[in-house]
Structure formats: C-alpha cells, structure tokens
Design a protein around this motif. Sequence first.
Motif, PDB file in Angstrom:
ATOM      1  N   TYR A 108       0.799  -1.222   0.000  1.00  0.00           N
ATOM      2  CA  TYR A 108       0.000   0.000   0.000  1.00  0.00           C
ATOM      3  C   TYR A 108       0.833   1.275   0.000  1.00  0.00           C
ATOM      4  O   TYR A 108       0.433   2.260  -0.582  1.00  0.00           O
ATOM      5  CB  TYR A 108      -0.964   0.024   1.195  1.00  0.00           C
ATOM      6  CG  TYR A 108      -2.029  -1.012   1.046  1.00  0.00           C
ATOM      7  CD1 TYR A 108      -3.221  -0.710   0.412  1.00  0.00           C
ATOM      8  CD2 TYR A 108      -1.831  -2.308   1.495  1.00  0.00           C
ATOM      9  CE1 TYR A 108      -4.198  -1.668   0.238  1.00  0.00           C
ATOM     10  CE2 TYR A 108      -2.795  -3.272   1.321  1.00  0.00           C
ATOM     11  CZ  TYR A 108      -3.975  -2.940   0.695  1.00  0.00           C
ATOM     12  OH  TYR A 108      -4.940  -3.905   0.519  1.00  0.00           O
ATOM     13  N   LEU A 109       1.962   1.253   0.662  1.00  0.00           N
ATOM     14  CA  LEU A 109       2.761   2.472   0.744  1.00  0.00           C
ATOM     15  C   LEU A 109       3.765   2.573  -0.392  1.00  0.00           C
ATOM     16  O   LEU A 109       4.019   3.651  -0.892  1.00  0.00           O
ATOM     17  CB  LEU A 109       3.491   2.549   2.090  1.00  0.00           C
ATOM     18  CG  LEU A 109       2.577   2.622   3.303  1.00  0.00           C
ATOM     19  CD1 LEU A 109       3.411   2.692   4.569  1.00  0.00           C
ATOM     20  CD2 LEU A 109       1.640   3.801   3.219  1.00  0.00           C
ATOM     21  N   GLY A 110       4.343   1.472  -0.786  1.00  0.00           N
ATOM     22  CA  GLY A 110       5.298   1.492  -1.885  1.00  0.00           C
ATOM     23  C   GLY A 110       6.546   2.282  -1.542  1.00  0.00           C
ATOM     24  O   GLY A 110       6.822   2.589  -0.395  1.00  0.00           O
ATOM     25  N   GLY A 111       7.299   2.616  -2.557  1.00  0.00           N
ATOM     26  CA  GLY A 111       8.519   3.370  -2.369  1.00  0.00           C
ATOM     27  C   GLY A 111       8.257   4.859  -2.405  1.00  0.00           C
ATOM     28  O   GLY A 111       7.294   5.329  -3.000  1.00  0.00           O
ATOM     29  N   ALA A 116       8.771  13.254  -3.397  1.00  0.00           N
ATOM     30  CA  ALA A 116       7.878  13.126  -2.234  1.00  0.00           C
ATOM     31  C   ALA A 116       8.642  13.373  -0.945  1.00  0.00           C
ATOM     32  O   ALA A 116       8.131  14.027  -0.032  1.00  0.00           O
ATOM     33  CB  ALA A 116       7.232  11.742  -2.216  1.00  0.00           C
ATOM     34  N   ALA A 117       9.869  12.876  -0.852  1.00  0.00           N
ATOM     35  CA  ALA A 117      10.673  13.103   0.352  1.00  0.00           C
ATOM     36  C   ALA A 117      10.915  14.592   0.568  1.00  0.00           C
ATOM     37  O   ALA A 117      10.803  15.098   1.689  1.00  0.00           O
ATOM     38  CB  ALA A 117      11.995  12.343   0.249  1.00  0.00           C
ATOM     39  N   GLU A 118      11.235  15.316  -0.498  1.00  0.00           N
ATOM     40  CA  GLU A 118      11.473  16.756  -0.380  1.00  0.00           C
ATOM     41  C   GLU A 118      10.197  17.489   0.012  1.00  0.00           C
ATOM     42  O   GLU A 118      10.211  18.381   0.863  1.00  0.00           O
ATOM     43  CB  GLU A 118      12.026  17.323  -1.691  1.00  0.00           C
ATOM     44  CG  GLU A 118      12.362  18.798  -1.623  1.00  0.00           C
ATOM     45  CD  GLU A 118      13.432  19.155  -0.602  1.00  0.00           C
ATOM     46  OE1 GLU A 118      13.395  20.294  -0.079  1.00  0.00           O
ATOM     47  OE2 GLU A 118      14.298  18.309  -0.304  1.00  0.00           O
ATOM     48  N   ARG A 119       9.068  17.099  -0.571  1.00  0.00           N
ATOM     49  CA  ARG A 119       7.786  17.726  -0.232  1.00  0.00           C
ATOM     50  C   ARG A 119       7.485  17.533   1.251  1.00  0.00           C
ATOM     51  O   ARG A 119       7.095  18.469   1.946  1.00  0.00           O
ATOM     52  CB  ARG A 119       6.671  17.116  -1.086  1.00  0.00           C
ATOM     53  CG  ARG A 119       5.300  17.729  -0.805  1.00  0.00           C
ATOM     54  CD  ARG A 119       4.185  16.973  -1.498  1.00  0.00           C
ATOM     55  NE  ARG A 119       4.087  15.632  -0.966  1.00  0.00           N
ATOM     56  CZ  ARG A 119       4.135  14.513  -1.699  1.00  0.00           C
ATOM     57  NH1 ARG A 119       4.270  14.569  -2.995  1.00  0.00           N
ATOM     58  NH2 ARG A 119       4.031  13.328  -1.134  1.00  0.00           N
ATOM     59  N   GLU A 142      21.642  13.399   4.521  1.00  0.00           N
ATOM     60  CA  GLU A 142      22.105  13.197   3.154  1.00  0.00           C
ATOM     61  C   GLU A 142      21.902  11.731   2.824  1.00  0.00           C
ATOM     62  O   GLU A 142      22.693  10.884   3.232  1.00  0.00           O
ATOM     63  CB  GLU A 142      23.581  13.580   3.011  1.00  0.00           C
ATOM     64  CG  GLU A 142      24.100  13.468   1.588  1.00  0.00           C
ATOM     65  CD  GLU A 142      23.390  14.407   0.627  1.00  0.00           C
ATOM     66  OE1 GLU A 142      23.125  13.974  -0.511  1.00  0.00           O
ATOM     67  OE2 GLU A 142      23.102  15.545   1.002  1.00  0.00           O
ATOM     68  N   PRO A 143      20.794  11.394   2.153  1.00  0.00           N
ATOM     69  CA  PRO A 143      20.530   9.981   1.867  1.00  0.00           C
ATOM     70  C   PRO A 143      21.612   9.396   0.968  1.00  0.00           C
ATOM     71  O   PRO A 143      22.194  10.099   0.150  1.00  0.00           O
ATOM     72  CB  PRO A 143      19.180   9.987   1.167  1.00  0.00           C
ATOM     73  CG  PRO A 143      18.887  11.397   0.837  1.00  0.00           C
ATOM     74  CD  PRO A 143      19.814  12.279   1.602  1.00  0.00           C
ATOM     75  N   THR A 144      21.860   8.126   1.180  1.00  0.00           N
ATOM     76  CA  THR A 144      22.819   7.434   0.327  1.00  0.00           C
ATOM     77  C   THR A 144      22.196   7.182  -1.027  1.00  0.00           C
ATOM     78  O   THR A 144      20.977   7.262  -1.187  1.00  0.00           O
ATOM     79  CB  THR A 144      23.229   6.088   0.951  1.00  0.00           C
ATOM     80  OG1 THR A 144      22.067   5.268   0.987  1.00  0.00           O
ATOM     81  CG2 THR A 144      23.816   6.260   2.336  1.00  0.00           C
ATOM     82  N   ARG A 148      18.082   6.394  -1.914  1.00  0.00           N
ATOM     83  CA  ARG A 148      17.303   7.190  -2.869  1.00  0.00           C
ATOM     84  C   ARG A 148      16.506   6.274  -3.789  1.00  0.00           C
ATOM     85  O   ARG A 148      15.385   6.567  -4.121  1.00  0.00           O
ATOM     86  CB  ARG A 148      18.217   8.079  -3.711  1.00  0.00           C
ATOM     87  CG  ARG A 148      18.663   9.307  -2.998  1.00  0.00           C
ATOM     88  CD  ARG A 148      19.396  10.226  -3.958  1.00  0.00           C
ATOM     89  NE  ARG A 148      19.941  11.335  -3.206  1.00  0.00           N
ATOM     90  CZ  ARG A 148      21.163  11.791  -3.368  1.00  0.00           C
ATOM     91  NH1 ARG A 148      21.967  11.266  -4.247  1.00  0.00           N
ATOM     92  NH2 ARG A 148      21.572  12.805  -2.660  1.00  0.00           N
ATOM     93  N   SER A 149      17.084   5.173  -4.192  1.00  0.00           N
ATOM     94  CA  SER A 149      16.375   4.279  -5.104  1.00  0.00           C
ATOM     95  C   SER A 149      15.286   3.498  -4.403  1.00  0.00           C
ATOM     96  O   SER A 149      14.315   3.126  -5.007  1.00  0.00           O
ATOM     97  CB  SER A 149      17.355   3.327  -5.803  1.00  0.00           C
ATOM     98  OG  SER A 149      17.936   2.466  -4.832  1.00  0.00           O
ATOM     99  N   LEU A 150      15.430   3.253  -3.100  1.00  0.00           N
ATOM    100  CA  LEU A 150      14.424   2.483  -2.373  1.00  0.00           C
ATOM    101  C   LEU A 150      13.283   3.362  -1.885  1.00  0.00           C
ATOM    102  O   LEU A 150      12.173   2.885  -1.743  1.00  0.00           O
ATOM    103  CB  LEU A 150      15.065   1.780  -1.172  1.00  0.00           C
ATOM    104  CG  LEU A 150      16.081   0.704  -1.503  1.00  0.00           C
ATOM    105  CD1 LEU A 150      16.722   0.188  -0.233  1.00  0.00           C
ATOM    106  CD2 LEU A 150      15.410  -0.427  -2.262  1.00  0.00           C
ATOM    107  N   TYR A 151      13.522   4.585  -1.592  1.00  0.00           N
ATOM    108  CA  TYR A 151      12.507   5.427  -0.999  1.00  0.00           C
ATOM    109  C   TYR A 151      12.226   6.609  -1.871  1.00  0.00           C
ATOM    110  O   TYR A 151      11.490   7.427  -1.684  1.00  0.00           O
ATOM    111  CB  TYR A 151      12.928   5.873   0.405  1.00  0.00           C
ATOM    112  CG  TYR A 151      13.150   4.716   1.320  1.00  0.00           C
ATOM    113  CD1 TYR A 151      14.430   4.302   1.607  1.00  0.00           C
ATOM    114  CD2 TYR A 151      12.092   4.001   1.841  1.00  0.00           C
ATOM    115  CE1 TYR A 151      14.656   3.223   2.424  1.00  0.00           C
ATOM    116  CE2 TYR A 151      12.323   2.924   2.663  1.00  0.00           C
ATOM    117  CZ  TYR A 151      13.597   2.545   2.960  1.00  0.00           C
ATOM    118  OH  TYR A 151      13.820   1.465   3.781  1.00  0.00           O
TER     119      TYR A 151
END
Length: 151
Positions: A108-111, A116-119, A142-144, A148-151
């Motif tokens: 339901y939540l997905g990646g 979206a993270a910045e928002r 600072e995400p790795t 970034r690819s997972l979330y």
Amino acid sequence: MWNDYAKRGKYRETPIPKELASSIRTLSYERDPDEPIVDVEPNSIYRWVKRAGERRYAGTSDEGWTYLDVHDLRRTWGGHLLWDCGILPAVVMSFGGWEDWETFRNHYLGGMSPIAAEREREKISFVSGNVESDPGADPVFEPTVQSRSLY
C-alpha cells in the motif's frame, strides 16, 4: 460492522461518506439494529464485482478489468484514504482490518520518490526548505545513493 465471511467475526469500525451514511440510515429506519442492511450471500457480491469488471472491460477493452475482484475494492479504498485523504497508515490499517505492517507497507505504501521526500521535508518547521535555495545551509540528512532508489 461485523465481517463474518472473510475475517471470521472480527469487528471493524470504518468511516464512510456522509451520503452513504444517509442512505444506510434511510434503509435501516425502523429495522432491528441486528438485522443486516444488505442481506445477500457473499458469493453474490463477488459475482456483482466480477460483472462490473466485465462491463468495464467491454467498454474500455482494458484487460485489467477482467481481473477485478472484491479485494481490489478494499485495496482501492485503503489507497484512497492514504494518498487522497492523507490518513495515517496506522489508522487506515485499523479501519481496514490490516494487521501485518510489512505486508501493508509493501503493498500500500510502496517506495517514496525523492520528490515526495522533499515535499514532506518542507512540512517540518525546524528543517530549512530546499537546500538549493540556501547553498550555505547544512542538510539535515544526506541519503545514500541506495536509499534514494528504495525510498
């Protein structure tokens, strides 16, 4: 609502639109509160959904409609609460009777996209807005590359 068919007697209290609540009150007026409002066999509901999918397929030629089943209705409803209404995942899980967090999260939540993270980051008052707007600001995190690819 007691769901005797799929969840074997588990109680669920689920929010519904005002218009539907009004219709239910009208249909249940002067009825025994323990009497079902819609008294049909569960298999009838499965057939109704299957027929609706077949009609949508006939009207759109989209083969995806041939796979529609009642579980998709629950999934769509849960997704609507999460994405369109902004309801917290734990609350949606409670309303919908989902108990397994990992399965719920995966389906339901997905990646989460970087946009979206910045928002979401901009909603936090103690985190400065867009780092690019203030080149001297240190980012809170600072995400790795992998995250970034997972979330």
